[in-house]
Design a protein around this motif. Structure first.
Motif, short mmCIF file in Angstrom:
data_model
loop_
_atom_site.label_atom_id
_atom_site.label_comp_id
_atom_site.label_asym_id
_atom_site.label_seq_id
_atom_site.Cartn_x
_atom_site.Cartn_y
_atom_site.Cartn_z
N ARG A 192 0.84 -1.21 0.00
CA ARG A 192 0.00 0.00 0.00
C ARG A 192 0.87 1.26 0.00
O ARG A 192 0.85 2.07 0.92
N SER A 193 1.65 1.40 -1.02
CA SER A 193 2.53 2.57 -1.15
C SER A 193 2.64 2.94 -2.61
O SER A 193 2.37 2.13 -3.50
N PHE A 194 3.04 4.18 -2.86
CA PHE A 194 3.20 4.62 -4.24
C PHE A 194 4.32 3.84 -4.93
O PHE A 194 4.25 3.56 -6.12
N ALA A 195 5.34 3.47 -4.17
CA ALA A 195 6.45 2.73 -4.76
C ALA A 195 6.03 1.33 -5.19
O ALA A 195 6.58 0.77 -6.14
N ALA A 196 5.04 0.75 -4.47
CA ALA A 196 4.65 -0.63 -4.74
C ALA A 196 3.51 -0.76 -5.73
O ALA A 196 3.16 -1.87 -6.14
N ILE A 197 2.88 0.37 -6.11
CA ILE A 197 1.74 0.30 -7.02
C ILE A 197 2.14 -0.37 -8.33
O ILE A 197 3.13 -0.01 -8.95
N GLY A 198 1.37 -1.40 -8.71
CA GLY A 198 1.66 -2.07 -9.97
C GLY A 198 0.79 -3.29 -10.16
O GLY A 198 0.12 -3.75 -9.25
N THR A 199 0.83 -3.84 -11.35
CA THR A 199 0.01 -5.01 -11.66
C THR A 199 0.55 -6.27 -10.99
O THR A 199 -0.14 -7.29 -10.96
N HIS A 200 1.79 -6.21 -10.47
CA HIS A 200 2.38 -7.39 -9.84
C HIS A 200 1.63 -7.80 -8.58
O HIS A 200 1.85 -8.88 -8.04
N TRP A 201 0.75 -6.94 -8.07
CA TRP A 201 -0.10 -7.32 -6.94
C TRP A 201 -0.95 -8.54 -7.27
O TRP A 201 -1.28 -9.33 -6.41
N TYR A 202 -1.34 -8.62 -8.53
CA TYR A 202 -2.49 -9.45 -8.88
C TYR A 202 -2.21 -10.95 -8.85
O TYR A 202 -2.96 -11.73 -8.24
N SER A 203 -1.13 -11.37 -9.50
CA SER A 203 -0.90 -12.81 -9.69
C SER A 203 -0.84 -13.60 -8.38
O SER A 203 -1.49 -14.64 -8.27
N PRO A 204 -0.09 -13.16 -7.37
CA PRO A 204 -0.04 -13.96 -6.14
C PRO A 204 -1.42 -14.14 -5.51
O PRO A 204 -1.73 -15.23 -5.02
#
Length: 521
Positions: free
Chosen positions: A483-495
Protein backbone atom coordinates in the motif's frame (compact mmCIF):
# COMPACT_ATOMS: atom_id res chain seq x y z
CA UNK A 1 17.37 4.67 6.52
CA UNK A 2 14.69 6.38 4.48
CA UNK A 3 14.89 10.12 3.87
CA UNK A 4 13.36 12.20 6.69
CA UNK A 5 10.46 14.59 6.14
CA UNK A 6 9.25 16.98 8.86
CA UNK A 7 5.93 18.80 8.51
CA UNK A 8 4.07 20.97 11.03
CA UNK A 9 0.77 22.78 11.21
CA UNK A 10 0.46 26.02 13.12
CA UNK A 11 0.31 25.61 16.88
CA UNK A 12 -3.34 26.50 17.38
CA UNK A 13 -4.44 29.09 19.91
CA UNK A 14 -6.95 27.41 22.28
CA UNK A 15 -8.83 30.36 23.78
CA UNK A 16 -11.95 28.68 22.40
CA UNK A 17 -12.99 25.34 20.95
CA UNK A 18 -11.60 24.38 17.53
CA UNK A 19 -13.49 25.42 14.42
CA UNK A 20 -13.53 24.07 10.89
CA UNK A 21 -10.54 26.25 9.90
CA UNK A 22 -8.36 24.45 12.44
CA UNK A 23 -9.64 21.11 11.14
CA UNK A 24 -8.88 22.11 7.54
CA UNK A 25 -5.23 22.83 8.30
CA UNK A 26 -4.82 19.61 10.29
CA UNK A 27 -6.43 17.54 7.52
CA UNK A 28 -4.22 19.12 4.85
CA UNK A 29 -1.11 18.47 6.92
CA UNK A 30 -2.22 14.91 7.53
CA UNK A 31 -2.77 14.25 3.82
CA UNK A 32 0.74 15.51 3.02
CA UNK A 33 2.26 13.46 5.85
CA UNK A 34 0.43 10.31 4.74
CA UNK A 35 1.51 10.81 1.13
CA UNK A 36 5.15 11.21 2.15
CA UNK A 37 4.96 8.02 4.24
CA UNK A 38 3.47 6.16 1.28
CA UNK A 39 6.27 7.58 -0.86
CA UNK A 40 8.78 5.92 1.48
CA UNK A 41 9.86 8.92 3.58
CA UNK A 42 10.53 8.80 7.33
CA UNK A 43 7.88 11.33 8.36
CA UNK A 44 7.53 13.34 11.53
CA UNK A 45 4.27 15.32 11.74
CA UNK A 46 3.64 17.87 14.51
CA UNK A 47 0.57 19.82 15.54
CA UNK A 48 -0.52 21.19 18.90
CA UNK A 49 -1.62 24.17 20.94
CA UNK A 50 -0.05 27.56 21.72
CA UNK A 51 -1.28 28.25 25.24
CA UNK A 52 0.51 31.38 26.44
CA UNK A 53 -0.29 35.05 25.89
CA UNK A 54 -2.66 37.73 27.10
CA UNK A 55 -5.68 36.33 25.25
CA UNK A 56 -5.59 33.17 27.33
CA UNK A 57 -5.33 35.17 30.56
CA UNK A 58 -8.22 37.46 29.65
CA UNK A 59 -10.48 34.65 28.43
CA UNK A 60 -9.88 32.51 31.51
CA UNK A 61 -10.36 35.50 33.80
CA UNK A 62 -13.63 36.39 32.09
CA UNK A 63 -14.88 32.88 32.81
CA UNK A 64 -13.66 32.94 36.39
CA UNK A 65 -11.22 30.12 35.60
CA UNK A 66 -7.62 29.36 36.50
CA UNK A 67 -5.57 29.93 33.35
CA UNK A 68 -3.74 26.58 33.44
CA UNK A 69 -6.96 24.70 34.10
CA UNK A 70 -8.61 26.53 31.22
CA UNK A 71 -5.65 25.78 28.93
CA UNK A 72 -5.80 22.08 29.85
CA UNK A 73 -9.48 21.87 28.96
CA UNK A 74 -9.22 23.82 25.71
CA UNK A 75 -6.15 21.93 24.52
CA UNK A 76 -7.96 18.64 25.12
CA UNK A 77 -10.60 19.64 22.55
CA UNK A 78 -7.89 20.09 19.90
CA UNK A 79 -6.23 16.77 20.69
CA UNK A 80 -9.64 15.09 20.63
CA UNK A 81 -10.34 16.64 17.24
CA UNK A 82 -7.07 15.23 15.91
CA UNK A 83 -8.11 11.74 16.99
CA UNK A 84 -11.63 11.98 15.57
CA UNK A 85 -10.45 13.36 12.21
CA UNK A 86 -7.87 10.57 11.90
CA UNK A 87 -4.90 12.95 12.06
CA UNK A 88 -1.71 10.89 12.07
CA UNK A 89 0.42 13.37 14.03
CA UNK A 90 3.53 11.99 15.72
CA UNK A 91 3.63 14.71 18.38
CA UNK A 92 0.91 16.93 19.79
CA UNK A 93 2.94 19.72 21.38
CA UNK A 94 1.64 21.96 24.16
CA UNK A 95 3.59 25.12 24.94
CA UNK A 96 2.85 24.73 28.66
CA UNK A 97 4.97 21.57 28.78
CA UNK A 98 8.13 21.82 30.96
CA UNK A 99 10.28 20.64 28.04
CA UNK A 100 9.05 23.56 25.97
CA UNK A 101 10.09 26.06 28.63
CA UNK A 102 13.64 24.67 28.41
CA UNK A 103 13.62 24.98 24.60
CA UNK A 104 12.37 28.58 24.73
CA UNK A 105 15.01 29.56 27.27
CA UNK A 106 17.70 27.92 25.12
CA UNK A 107 16.87 29.89 21.97
CA UNK A 108 16.50 33.10 23.99
CA UNK A 109 19.98 32.64 25.47
CA UNK A 110 21.45 32.03 22.01
CA UNK A 111 19.88 35.26 20.69
CA UNK A 112 21.11 37.10 23.78
CA UNK A 113 24.65 35.74 23.35
CA UNK A 114 24.58 37.05 19.78
CA UNK A 115 23.87 40.54 21.15
CA UNK A 116 20.44 40.72 19.51
CA UNK A 117 18.41 41.36 22.70
CA UNK A 118 18.34 44.59 24.67
CA UNK A 119 16.16 46.14 27.35
CA UNK A 120 14.15 49.28 26.54
CA UNK A 121 10.61 50.62 26.78
CA UNK A 122 7.85 49.73 24.33
CA UNK A 123 5.19 52.24 23.40
CA UNK A 124 2.83 51.47 20.55
CA UNK A 125 -0.19 49.63 19.22
CA UNK A 126 -0.89 46.04 20.22
CA UNK A 127 -3.67 43.64 19.21
CA UNK A 128 -4.50 41.20 21.98
CA UNK A 129 -6.50 39.02 19.60
CA UNK A 130 -3.62 38.74 17.11
CA UNK A 131 -0.92 38.80 19.82
CA UNK A 132 0.83 41.21 17.45
CA UNK A 133 2.44 44.67 17.45
CA UNK A 134 1.52 47.07 14.65
CA UNK A 135 2.90 50.34 13.38
CA UNK A 136 0.61 53.34 12.95
CA UNK A 137 0.84 53.12 9.16
CA UNK A 138 -0.48 49.55 9.22
CA UNK A 139 -3.71 50.38 11.06
CA UNK A 140 -7.06 50.72 9.31
CA UNK A 141 -10.15 52.69 10.31
CA UNK A 142 -13.08 50.77 11.75
CA UNK A 143 -16.77 51.53 11.02
CA UNK A 144 -16.87 53.92 13.99
CA UNK A 145 -13.55 55.54 13.16
CA UNK A 146 -11.69 53.44 15.74
CA UNK A 147 -8.25 52.05 14.92
CA UNK A 148 -8.02 48.41 13.90
CA UNK A 149 -5.21 46.07 12.93
CA UNK A 150 -4.79 45.01 9.28
CA UNK A 151 -6.76 41.89 10.29
CA UNK A 152 -9.64 44.06 11.51
CA UNK A 153 -9.03 43.31 15.19
CA UNK A 154 -9.06 45.93 17.98
CA UNK A 155 -5.74 47.46 19.01
CA UNK A 156 -4.75 49.22 22.21
CA UNK A 157 -1.95 51.63 23.05
CA UNK A 158 0.61 49.83 25.19
CA UNK A 159 3.41 51.21 27.33
CA UNK A 160 5.73 48.92 29.27
CA UNK A 161 9.35 47.93 29.77
CA UNK A 162 10.32 45.31 27.26
CA UNK A 163 13.16 43.29 25.87
CA UNK A 164 13.67 44.03 22.19
CA UNK A 165 15.01 41.85 19.41
CA UNK A 166 17.22 43.58 16.83
CA UNK A 167 14.98 42.68 13.91
CA UNK A 168 16.30 45.67 11.98
CA UNK A 169 19.66 43.88 11.68
CA UNK A 170 18.04 41.13 9.66
CA UNK A 171 16.35 43.11 6.89
CA UNK A 172 19.07 42.46 4.33
CA UNK A 173 19.73 38.83 5.34
CA UNK A 174 16.01 38.13 5.01
CA UNK A 175 15.79 39.75 1.57
CA UNK A 176 18.81 37.71 0.48
CA UNK A 177 17.11 34.58 1.82
CA UNK A 178 13.95 35.25 -0.19
CA UNK A 179 15.92 36.04 -3.35
CA UNK A 180 18.09 32.94 -3.11
CA UNK A 181 15.20 30.62 -2.17
CA UNK A 182 12.02 31.57 -4.08
CA UNK A 183 10.27 28.47 -2.67
CA UNK A 184 10.88 29.53 0.93
CA UNK A 185 7.52 31.34 1.08
CA UNK A 186 4.60 29.92 -0.87
CA UNK A 187 2.29 30.54 -2.64
CA UNK A 188 3.93 33.30 -4.66
CA UNK A 189 1.34 35.89 -3.60
CA UNK A 190 2.32 35.43 0.04
CA UNK A 191 5.99 35.67 -0.88
CA UNK A 192 5.43 38.96 -2.72
CA UNK A 193 3.58 40.44 0.28
CA UNK A 194 6.40 39.54 2.66
CA UNK A 195 9.11 40.85 0.36
CA UNK A 196 7.31 44.20 0.10
CA UNK A 197 6.87 44.32 3.87
CA UNK A 198 10.55 43.68 4.57
CA UNK A 199 11.69 46.06 1.83
CA UNK A 200 9.63 48.74 3.60
CA UNK A 201 12.00 48.55 6.56
CA UNK A 202 12.06 46.52 9.77
CA UNK A 203 11.90 47.98 13.26
CA UNK A 204 13.20 46.17 16.31
CA UNK A 205 10.59 43.88 17.83
CA UNK A 206 9.34 43.90 21.42
CA UNK A 207 9.78 40.31 22.64
CA UNK A 208 8.75 40.39 26.30
CA UNK A 209 5.81 41.55 28.41
CA UNK A 210 5.51 42.69 32.03
CA UNK A 211 1.77 43.37 32.18
CA UNK A 212 0.99 39.69 32.84
CA UNK A 213 2.92 36.60 33.91
CA UNK A 214 1.32 33.82 31.85
CA UNK A 215 4.22 32.69 29.69
CA UNK A 216 7.83 31.54 29.73
CA UNK A 217 9.87 33.69 32.16
CA UNK A 218 12.77 35.57 30.57
CA UNK A 219 16.05 34.22 31.97
CA UNK A 220 17.60 36.80 34.29
CA UNK A 221 14.48 39.04 34.15
CA UNK A 222 11.85 37.37 36.35
CA UNK A 223 9.36 40.22 35.87
CA UNK A 224 9.25 39.56 32.12
CA UNK A 225 7.64 36.74 30.15
CA UNK A 226 8.55 36.02 26.55
CA UNK A 227 6.38 37.45 23.78
CA UNK A 228 4.04 34.61 22.88
CA UNK A 229 5.42 34.24 19.34
CA UNK A 230 8.96 33.59 20.59
CA UNK A 231 7.92 30.48 22.45
CA UNK A 232 5.14 29.49 20.02
CA UNK A 233 7.51 29.29 17.06
CA UNK A 234 10.11 27.45 19.11
CA UNK A 235 7.52 24.70 19.69
CA UNK A 236 8.32 23.31 16.23
CA UNK A 237 11.77 22.41 17.55
CA UNK A 238 10.62 21.37 21.04
CA UNK A 239 8.58 18.64 19.36
CA UNK A 240 11.77 17.02 18.03
CA UNK A 241 13.91 17.33 21.15
CA UNK A 242 15.50 20.80 21.06
CA UNK A 243 17.67 21.98 22.85
CA UNK A 244 19.21 18.51 22.50
CA UNK A 245 20.91 18.98 19.14
CA UNK A 246 21.24 15.24 18.50
CA UNK A 247 18.65 12.50 18.09
CA UNK A 248 15.38 13.53 16.49
CA UNK A 249 16.46 17.17 16.16
CA UNK A 250 19.51 16.21 14.14
CA UNK A 251 17.44 13.90 11.97
CA UNK A 252 14.35 16.01 11.28
CA UNK A 253 15.43 19.65 11.53
CA UNK A 254 15.15 21.80 9.51
CA UNK A 255 11.44 21.28 8.84
CA UNK A 256 10.51 20.60 5.25
CA UNK A 257 7.37 22.71 5.52
CA UNK A 258 5.38 24.73 8.05
CA UNK A 259 1.70 24.81 7.03
CA UNK A 260 0.05 27.96 8.40
CA UNK A 261 -2.84 30.32 7.77
CA UNK A 262 -2.14 33.34 5.59
CA UNK A 263 -2.80 35.72 8.52
CA UNK A 264 0.32 34.54 10.39
CA UNK A 265 2.78 34.40 7.50
CA UNK A 266 4.68 37.45 8.82
CA UNK A 267 5.47 35.74 12.10
CA UNK A 268 6.74 32.62 10.34
CA UNK A 269 8.45 34.17 7.33
CA UNK A 270 10.01 37.25 8.98
CA UNK A 271 10.32 36.83 12.75
CA UNK A 272 10.98 33.08 12.82
CA UNK A 273 13.88 32.98 10.32
CA UNK A 274 15.37 36.09 11.98
CA UNK A 275 15.24 34.39 15.40
CA UNK A 276 16.85 31.28 13.94
CA UNK A 277 19.56 33.27 12.15
CA UNK A 278 20.33 35.04 15.40
CA UNK A 279 20.51 31.73 17.29
CA UNK A 280 22.72 30.16 14.64
CA UNK A 281 20.13 27.48 13.81
CA UNK A 282 19.05 26.10 10.45
CA UNK A 283 16.00 27.64 8.78
CA UNK A 284 12.92 25.66 7.71
CA UNK A 285 12.84 24.88 4.02
CA UNK A 286 9.37 26.25 3.31
CA UNK A 287 6.59 28.36 4.81
CA UNK A 288 3.24 27.65 3.11
CA UNK A 289 0.44 30.10 3.92
CA UNK A 290 -2.90 28.61 2.95
CA UNK A 291 -6.07 30.63 2.52
CA UNK A 292 -9.04 31.06 4.83
CA UNK A 293 -11.91 28.64 4.97
CA UNK A 294 -14.89 30.95 4.74
CA UNK A 295 -18.08 30.37 6.66
CA UNK A 296 -21.50 29.91 5.15
CA UNK A 297 -22.18 33.15 3.32
CA UNK A 298 -18.54 33.71 2.36
CA UNK A 299 -17.47 35.51 5.56
CA UNK A 300 -14.24 34.88 7.45
CA UNK A 301 -14.87 32.68 10.46
CA UNK A 302 -14.03 34.08 13.87
CA UNK A 303 -15.10 33.52 17.43
CA UNK A 304 -15.95 37.20 17.81
CA UNK A 305 -18.27 37.12 14.76
CA UNK A 306 -20.04 34.09 16.18
CA UNK A 307 -19.98 32.25 12.84
CA UNK A 308 -17.53 29.46 13.63
CA UNK A 309 -18.50 25.95 12.53
CA UNK A 310 -17.83 22.92 14.71
CA UNK A 311 -15.91 20.31 12.68
CA UNK A 312 -17.01 17.57 15.06
CA UNK A 313 -20.63 18.20 14.15
CA UNK A 314 -19.82 18.06 10.45
CA UNK A 315 -17.81 14.85 10.88
CA UNK A 316 -20.65 13.29 12.83
CA UNK A 317 -23.24 14.41 10.28
CA UNK A 318 -21.43 13.45 7.07
CA UNK A 319 -18.57 11.16 8.09
CA UNK A 320 -14.89 11.93 8.59
CA UNK A 321 -13.71 10.83 5.16
CA UNK A 322 -16.48 12.68 3.33
CA UNK A 323 -15.53 15.87 5.19
CA UNK A 324 -11.82 15.35 4.52
CA UNK A 325 -12.46 14.69 0.84
CA UNK A 326 -14.65 17.74 0.37
CA UNK A 327 -12.16 20.11 2.02
CA UNK A 328 -9.22 18.87 -0.04
CA UNK A 329 -11.14 18.42 -3.31
CA UNK A 330 -13.17 21.62 -3.49
CA UNK A 331 -10.73 24.16 -2.01
CA UNK A 332 -7.55 25.01 -3.89
CA UNK A 333 -4.88 24.79 -1.20
CA UNK A 334 -3.35 28.23 -0.85
CA UNK A 335 -6.52 30.10 -1.82
CA UNK A 336 -9.60 31.07 0.17
CA UNK A 337 -12.51 28.69 -0.11
CA UNK A 338 -16.06 28.42 1.11
CA UNK A 339 -18.27 25.54 2.08
CA UNK A 340 -21.87 24.67 2.79
CA UNK A 341 -23.81 21.59 3.80
CA UNK A 342 -25.16 21.36 0.26
CA UNK A 343 -21.66 21.44 -1.23
CA UNK A 344 -20.38 18.70 1.09
CA UNK A 345 -23.33 16.42 0.31
CA UNK A 346 -23.15 17.06 -3.44
CA UNK A 347 -19.41 16.43 -3.66
CA UNK A 348 -19.43 13.30 -1.49
CA UNK A 349 -22.36 11.79 -3.36
CA UNK A 350 -21.06 12.64 -6.83
CA UNK A 351 -17.43 11.57 -6.39
CA UNK A 352 -17.33 9.05 -3.57
CA UNK A 353 -20.73 7.36 -3.67
CA UNK A 354 -21.81 7.55 -7.32
CA UNK A 355 -18.38 7.33 -8.99
CA UNK A 356 -15.73 5.52 -6.96
CA UNK A 357 -17.95 3.66 -4.50
CA UNK A 358 -20.28 2.46 -7.22
CA UNK A 359 -17.32 1.41 -9.39
CA UNK A 360 -15.84 -0.67 -6.58
CA UNK A 361 -19.16 -2.24 -5.61
CA UNK A 362 -20.11 -3.12 -9.19
CA UNK A 363 -16.73 -4.70 -9.87
CA UNK A 364 -16.38 -6.64 -6.64
CA UNK A 365 -20.01 -7.77 -6.79
CA UNK A 366 -19.39 -9.18 -10.27
CA UNK A 367 -16.33 -11.07 -8.99
CA UNK A 368 -18.29 -12.35 -5.98
CA UNK A 369 -21.27 -13.42 -8.10
CA UNK A 370 -19.67 -14.69 -11.30
CA UNK A 371 -16.31 -15.95 -10.02
CA UNK A 372 -17.42 -17.27 -6.64
CA UNK A 373 -15.31 -14.52 -5.04
CA UNK A 374 -12.03 -15.82 -6.46
CA UNK A 375 -9.97 -13.34 -8.43
CA UNK A 376 -10.49 -14.08 -12.10
CA UNK A 377 -7.64 -14.94 -14.41
CA UNK A 378 -6.42 -12.25 -16.79
CA UNK A 379 -6.14 -13.93 -20.18
CA UNK A 380 -5.21 -11.65 -23.06
CA UNK A 381 -5.16 -7.86 -22.90
CA UNK A 382 -6.76 -5.89 -25.68
CA UNK A 383 -6.12 -2.18 -26.42
CA UNK A 384 -8.93 -1.00 -24.11
CA UNK A 385 -7.30 -2.76 -21.13
CA UNK A 386 -3.88 -1.34 -21.92
CA UNK A 387 -5.32 2.15 -22.35
CA UNK A 388 -7.01 1.97 -18.95
CA UNK A 389 -3.83 0.74 -17.24
CA UNK A 390 -1.95 3.62 -18.86
CA UNK A 391 -4.53 6.21 -17.75
CA UNK A 392 -4.70 5.00 -14.16
CA UNK A 393 -0.94 4.40 -14.01
CA UNK A 394 -0.13 7.96 -15.08
CA UNK A 395 -2.49 9.33 -12.43
CA UNK A 396 -1.31 7.23 -9.50
CA UNK A 397 2.41 7.06 -10.33
CA UNK A 398 3.03 10.48 -11.90
CA UNK A 399 0.50 13.29 -11.72
CA UNK A 400 -0.94 12.56 -8.27
CA UNK A 401 2.44 12.19 -6.52
CA UNK A 402 3.65 15.38 -8.20
CA UNK A 403 0.57 17.24 -7.00
CA UNK A 404 0.83 15.91 -3.45
CA UNK A 405 4.52 16.80 -3.31
CA UNK A 406 3.84 20.40 -4.42
CA UNK A 407 0.91 20.74 -1.95
CA UNK A 408 -1.56 21.01 -4.84
CA UNK A 409 -4.02 18.84 -2.94
CA UNK A 410 -7.14 19.71 -4.94
CA UNK A 411 -5.23 18.91 -8.14
CA UNK A 412 -4.26 15.51 -6.74
CA UNK A 413 -7.90 14.64 -6.08
CA UNK A 414 -8.93 16.01 -9.49
CA UNK A 415 -6.40 13.74 -11.20
CA UNK A 416 -7.73 10.84 -9.15
CA UNK A 417 -11.30 11.54 -10.23
CA UNK A 418 -10.30 11.64 -13.89
CA UNK A 419 -8.89 8.13 -13.49
CA UNK A 420 -12.07 7.01 -11.71
CA UNK A 421 -14.13 8.39 -14.62
CA UNK A 422 -11.97 6.40 -17.04
CA UNK A 423 -12.67 3.21 -15.07
CA UNK A 424 -16.40 3.87 -15.10
CA UNK A 425 -16.35 4.49 -18.84
CA UNK A 426 -14.42 1.22 -19.29
CA UNK A 427 -16.83 -0.92 -17.23
CA UNK A 428 -19.85 0.55 -19.03
CA UNK A 429 -18.24 -0.06 -22.43
CA UNK A 430 -17.01 -3.58 -21.66
CA UNK A 431 -20.20 -4.64 -19.79
CA UNK A 432 -18.79 -7.69 -17.96
CA UNK A 433 -22.32 -8.65 -16.88
CA UNK A 434 -23.11 -9.30 -20.53
CA UNK A 435 -19.77 -10.96 -21.30
CA UNK A 436 -20.59 -13.62 -18.71
CA UNK A 437 -22.96 -15.15 -21.24
CA UNK A 438 -20.89 -14.67 -24.41
CA UNK A 439 -17.15 -14.66 -23.54
CA UNK A 440 -16.23 -15.86 -20.06
CA UNK A 441 -12.49 -15.36 -20.55
CA UNK A 442 -13.06 -11.76 -21.64
CA UNK A 443 -15.30 -11.16 -18.63
CA UNK A 444 -12.53 -12.40 -16.34
CA UNK A 445 -9.95 -10.18 -18.02
CA UNK A 446 -12.17 -7.10 -17.69
CA UNK A 447 -12.89 -7.77 -14.00
CA UNK A 448 -9.22 -8.48 -13.31
CA UNK A 449 -8.20 -5.25 -15.03
CA UNK A 450 -10.73 -3.29 -12.97
CA UNK A 451 -9.62 -4.99 -9.76
CA UNK A 452 -6.03 -3.83 -10.31
CA UNK A 453 -7.06 -0.28 -11.20
CA UNK A 454 -9.42 0.06 -8.23
CA UNK A 455 -6.74 -1.16 -5.84
CA UNK A 456 -4.27 1.35 -7.28
CA UNK A 457 -6.81 4.15 -6.95
CA UNK A 458 -7.52 3.18 -3.33
CA UNK A 459 -3.83 3.42 -2.47
CA UNK A 460 -3.50 6.76 -4.26
CA UNK A 461 -6.46 8.37 -2.46
CA UNK A 462 -5.59 6.92 0.97
CA UNK A 463 -3.87 10.14 2.16
CA UNK A 464 -7.20 11.95 1.71
CA UNK A 465 -9.71 9.28 2.86
CA UNK A 466 -7.54 6.90 4.91
CA UNK A 467 -10.29 4.99 6.71
CA UNK A 468 -12.38 4.24 3.62
CA UNK A 469 -9.33 3.37 1.53
CA UNK A 470 -8.08 0.99 4.23
CA UNK A 471 -11.49 -0.70 4.43
CA UNK A 472 -11.53 -1.24 0.66
CA UNK A 473 -7.93 -2.48 0.47
CA UNK A 474 -8.58 -4.89 3.33
CA UNK A 475 -11.65 -6.19 1.52
CA UNK A 476 -9.59 -6.65 -1.64
CA UNK A 477 -6.80 -8.50 0.17
CA UNK A 478 -4.01 -6.03 -0.62
CA UNK A 479 -1.12 -6.62 1.79
CA UNK A 480 0.10 -3.75 3.99
CA UNK A 481 3.54 -3.69 2.36
CA UNK A 482 1.94 -3.10 -1.05
CA UNK A 483 0.00 0.00 0.00
CA UNK A 484 2.53 2.57 -1.15
CA UNK A 485 3.20 4.62 -4.24
CA UNK A 486 6.45 2.73 -4.76
CA UNK A 487 4.65 -0.63 -4.74
CA UNK A 488 1.74 0.30 -7.02
CA UNK A 489 1.66 -2.07 -9.97
CA UNK A 490 0.01 -5.01 -11.66
CA UNK A 491 2.38 -7.39 -9.84
CA UNK A 492 -0.10 -7.32 -6.94
CA UNK A 493 -2.49 -9.45 -8.88
CA UNK A 494 -0.90 -12.81 -9.69
CA UNK A 495 -0.04 -13.96 -6.14
CA UNK A 496 -3.59 -13.21 -4.95
CA UNK A 497 -5.21 -14.76 -8.02
CA UNK A 498 -3.17 -17.92 -7.55
CA UNK A 499 -3.98 -18.15 -3.84
CA UNK A 500 -7.13 -19.18 -2.04
CA UNK A 501 -8.06 -15.55 -1.41
CA UNK A 502 -11.76 -14.84 -1.95
CA UNK A 503 -13.58 -11.52 -2.02
CA UNK A 504 -16.54 -11.36 0.33
CA UNK A 505 -19.89 -9.88 -0.60
CA UNK A 506 -19.18 -6.13 -0.90
CA UNK A 507 -21.20 -3.53 0.93
CA UNK A 508 -21.64 0.13 0.07
CA UNK A 509 -18.39 1.89 0.89
CA UNK A 510 -19.89 5.39 0.70
CA UNK A 511 -23.62 5.45 1.52
CA UNK A 512 -25.38 8.41 -0.05
CA UNK A 513 -25.60 11.45 2.20
CA UNK A 514 -28.71 13.47 2.90
CA UNK A 515 -28.98 17.08 4.01
CA UNK A 516 -30.15 17.55 7.60
CA UNK A 517 -33.65 18.99 7.87
CA UNK A 518 -32.41 22.32 9.22
CA UNK A 519 -30.15 22.73 6.16
CA UNK A 520 -33.02 21.90 3.80
CA UNK A 521 -35.25 24.42 5.57
Amino acid sequence: MSEPFYITTAIHYPNGRPHIGHAYEMIAGDAVARFQRQAGRDVRFTTGTDEHGLKMVQTARGLGRDTQEFADEMSSYFSEMALILNISCDHFIRTTEPAHKAASVAIWEKMQARGDLYLDRYEGWYSVRDEAFYEEKELVAGPNGDKLSPQGTPVEWTREESWFFRLSNYQQPLLELYAANPEFIQPDGRRNEIVRFVEGGLRDLSVSRTSFDWGVPVPGSPDHVMYVWVDALTAYMTAIGYPDMGGDYARYWPANVHLIGKDIVRFHAVYWPAFLMSAGLALPRQIFGHGFLLARGGEKMSKSAGNVVDPMQLADQYGVDALRYFLLRDISFGQDGSFSDEAIVMRANADLSNSFGNLAQRTLSQIFKNCDGYLPAIHRHDPADTALFDTVGRAVRETMPQAYASLALSQATEQWMQAVYACNAYIDEQAPWSLRKTDHDRMETVLGTLYICIAQLAVAIAPVIPSSATTLLDHMGIAEDLRSFAAIGTHWYSPLAESDFRIAQPVALFPRLELPQEAVA
